[in-house]
Scaffold this motif. Structure first.
Motif, PDB file in Angstrom:
ATOM      1  N   ARG A 174       0.834  -3.520  -9.798  1.00 23.80           N
ATOM      2  CA  ARG A 174       0.137  -4.724  -9.329  1.00 23.80           C
ATOM      3  C   ARG A 174      -0.560  -5.279 -10.563  1.00 23.80           C
ATOM      4  O   ARG A 174      -1.679  -4.887 -10.905  1.00 23.80           O
ATOM      5  CB  ARG A 174      -0.872  -4.374  -8.231  1.00 23.80           C
ATOM      6  N   PHE A 224      -4.615  -4.563 -11.920  1.00 21.34           N
ATOM      7  CA  PHE A 224      -5.516  -4.127 -10.853  1.00 21.34           C
ATOM      8  C   PHE A 224      -5.185  -2.729 -10.351  1.00 21.34           C
ATOM      9  O   PHE A 224      -6.076  -1.963 -10.020  1.00 21.34           O
ATOM     10  CB  PHE A 224      -5.466  -5.112  -9.676  1.00 21.34           C
ATOM     11  N   VAL A 263      -6.241   2.756  -9.585  1.00 22.89           N
ATOM     12  CA  VAL A 263      -7.014   1.515  -9.470  1.00 22.89           C
ATOM     13  C   VAL A 263      -7.782   1.278 -10.759  1.00 22.89           C
ATOM     14  O   VAL A 263      -8.435   2.190 -11.282  1.00 22.89           O
ATOM     15  CB  VAL A 263      -7.998   1.590  -8.279  1.00 22.89           C
ATOM     16  N   THR A 289      -7.537  -3.332  -3.695  1.00 27.09           N
ATOM     17  CA  THR A 289      -6.352  -2.863  -4.406  1.00 27.09           C
ATOM     18  C   THR A 289      -5.865  -1.534  -3.850  1.00 27.09           C
ATOM     19  O   THR A 289      -4.657  -1.326  -3.660  1.00 27.09           O
ATOM     20  CB  THR A 289      -6.646  -2.738  -5.909  1.00 27.09           C
TER      21      THR A 289
END
Length: 398
Positions: free
Chosen positions: A88, A187, A202, A216
């Motif tokens: 991500r 993220f 994370v 997240t």
């Protein structure tokens, strides 16, 4: 021949060293000239080492390792790069390989500790994943997944999530790693089971809001449940439909519909801005997550965004910027609290010590007490120096 070189060496003698030097230097955004100067080498001498055409002496390697902030062992060791992983991150992400290597090392340490102490928590979502696989992708599946995931984790309809790390690790069998990377282009990511997961990483850099950390983690859980077929490190382009489904999952996982609307309606006497902020504090999400949920309803629609922004600018004399998170949770308060229903009235603030690796720390302590690992190995796993590790051991209470 420079005195820092071993004249008996030739090209290709240490391919791991060559790869690690390039990788670590790029990750730290250093040029060859900058690294050479800090390691007290000429640029030509360092360039020969990184090219693999010269073999440095141990003292030279120690100076280079110190500049790069790693141990000599890490500088020389082969590395594992995760394959079954999903990022991500924004397209401008430049340290992708280093993140994958760091995550792989953390996972390997974690799994080694679980095996040493005989303590592994089972993945809680197999029946759920089979059921979800039979549904067509989209909003309906995302909401069903959120509800069923909460049930699988033992959450009641009125439970708000106060410790997403502890919840996922202790009840879900998912390893969670807070990684501090100085970048708002990354993220988080998630790792499939065949790579030593399931796991979620994370980015807990202070410039990224705590609310984003929480979202997240929930978003990556959505991917683990809904999109495991897309776990391929070679895929760098995000699928917008999968991202939207994971966002919908995260929103309803963190804010179940009945509970959200109950809290929203109970705050109806407040002005819009204060009302949004109160609900965001209760669920520990961003104001955007609250507005997104409101915009799904016809009574509010997309217009709620413009109305909120207009009211905010009128109240504060300036507009909200993209990265702003008003009344954000302070990082020092984002630490592990128990998962329990919220008390009546105002939301309970998070306790001191959150989004830390509680389970990994516990495994390290157990392994030390069983004399399964050394103090040095414990410090290496927790990424602290020996002095800090000794202090931590001394602070442990029976």
């Amino acid at each position: 021949m420079p005195s820092d070189m071993d004249p008996t060496a030739g090209p290709g003698d240490a391919p791991e060293l060559v790869h690690n030097l390039r990788r670590l230097r790029d990750a730290r955004k250093l040029s060859q000239a900058e690294l050479a100067e800090r390691a007290q080498l000429s640029r030509v001498a360092y360039g020969a080492i990184e090219a693999g055409s010269s073999k440095p002496r141990v003292q030279t390697l120690l100076r280079i390792a110190q500049v790069l902030g790693v141990s000599l062992k890490e500088l020389m060791a082969p590395v594992r790069v995760l394959k079954a992983v999903r990022f991500r991150a924004h397209k401008r992400m430049t340290s992708r390989e280093q993140i994958l290597i760091d995550a792989a090392r953390w996972l390997d340490n974690y799994n080694e500790l679980e095996q040493l102490v005989g303590d592994r928590i089972a993945w809680a979502f197999d029946p759920l994943r089979r059921t979800l696989g039979e549904r067509p992708p989209g909003r309906v599946r995302a909401l069903a997944a959120a509800e069923q995931a909460r049930q699988a984790l033992g959450l009641r309809k009125d439970d708000s999530i106060r410790d997403i790390c502890g919840l996922l690790e202790e009840r879900g069998g998912i390893k969670v790693h807070p990684l501090r990377l100085l970048s708002d282009a990354f993220f988080g990511l998630s790792v499939a089971r065949e790579e030593g997961g399931p796991a979620i990483v994370v980015n807990v850099w202070e410039r990224i809001s705590v609310e984003r950390w929480i979202f997240t983690a929930a978003h990556e859980l959505g991917h683990l449940l809904l999109h495991l077929g897309a776990y391929d490190v070679s895929q760098t382009e995000e699928d917008s439909a999968e991202e939207a489904e994971a966002d919908q999952f995260a929103s309803h996982f963190l804010m179940p519909d009945d509970l959200f609307w109950r809290e929203w309606n109970e705050a109806r006497g407040l002005p819009l801005i204060e009302r949004v902020f109160k609900v965001k504090r209760i669920f520990r999400v961003s104001y955007k997550t609250v507005l997104y949920r409101l915009s799904e309803q016809e009574a509010y629609g997309k217009e709620i965004w413009q109305r909120f922004e207009t009211d905010y600018q009128r109240a504060h004399g300036q507009p909200l910027l993209v990265a702003d998170e008003p009344e954000r949770l302070p990082p020092e308060l984002f630490q592990a609290a128990m998962v329990e229903p919220r008390a009546a009235g105002e939301p309970v603030r998070l306790d001191h010590a959150e989004f830390v690796e509680d389970r990994l720390s516990l495994l390290v302590r157990t392994a030390l007490e069983k004399e399964a690992i050394s103090l040095g190995r414990a410090a290496e796993i927790l990424e602290v120096d020996l002095k800090t590790m000794r202090s931590r051991v001394a602070s442990w209470v029976a």
